[in-house]
Design an enzyme around this catalytic site. Sequence first.
Site, mmCIF file in Angstrom:
data_model
loop_
_atom_site.group_PDB
_atom_site.id
_atom_site.type_symbol
_atom_site.label_atom_id
_atom_site.label_comp_id
_atom_site.label_asym_id
_atom_site.label_seq_id
_atom_site.Cartn_x
_atom_site.Cartn_y
_atom_site.Cartn_z
ATOM 1 N N LYS A 223 0.817 -1.213 0.000
ATOM 2 C CA LYS A 223 0.000 0.000 0.000
ATOM 3 C C LYS A 223 0.854 1.268 0.000
ATOM 4 C CE LYS A 223 -4.402 -1.750 1.633
ATOM 5 N NZ LYS A 223 -5.493 -1.654 2.624
ATOM 6 N N ARG A 258 -3.586 -10.058 5.414
ATOM 7 C CA ARG A 258 -3.954 -10.130 3.994
ATOM 8 C C ARG A 258 -2.787 -9.606 3.150
ATOM 9 N NH1 ARG A 258 -6.496 -6.815 0.099
ATOM 10 N NH2 ARG A 258 -8.015 -7.914 -1.224
#
Length: 280
Positions: A223, A258
């Site tokens: 991210k 995740r």
Amino acid sequence: MEFAGRALDLTRPQVMGILNITPDSFSDGGVFYASSNLRRAVEHAHAMVAAGATLLDVGGESTRPGAAAVSVEEELARVVPVIDALRREGLPAVISVDTSKPAVMRAAVAAGAGLINDVRALGADGALETAAELQVPVCLMHMQGQPRTMQQAPRYADVVGEVRAFLRERVRACEEAGIARERLILDPGFGFGKRLSHNLALLRGLPALLADGLPVLVGMSRKSMLGQLLGDAPVDARLHAGTAAAALAVYFGARIVRTHDVAATWDAVRVAAAVAQIER
């Protein structure tokens, strides 16, 4: 926790592998998109399970900032064949569907999904009732705003307190709708309507979310928060930062991580779990 007949021990950390069936996801968009890539998607799922994934998260709509909306029909066409194929393969992993749409939830669970992973925390019309009918576990995520505009001006007075309050309210709504507390997982929503400072505060504040007694899932893989920390590093240069963040999350008590990078993340999770005296 039971996921449509498959049990998973969430007193120990688990790794969820990401399988995006989209043309435009920020990291791997297009890799497994289109029916011609179905076999490739299944092979990647096998590789992730072999690397340590015990959950596989199948998504058919990108939630990156600025991504285009996807119709119900298109999302169904993307995810249902993949979920059905994974079920037929008999992989020893829980299949999760990453969606906010009730119709996709129904079709995905019918095809073999055992977990609904919803970035809108069952906030869409009919989603709460649908999840209650389907009787599979649900992951409720916090997001400020909507995916296409969420990063424009996120603001918090107390990000940890506000995220915890939102998730508590969604848990209450689920219980009132008939979804047992024992079937709920919480996700603080790293990167969803949050600046770097908010994300770091949430990571450090994970123990406060765990205080409510529900397992916590985290997703920081590749991210932009990691890119910012590394001086605007591109997506493909964020692996080591991602494994460090995963290790910290597990040390602070997260139970599901995740990730796009299963093998490296699983190694980091094992080290963190050992330090935290959690045995898988």
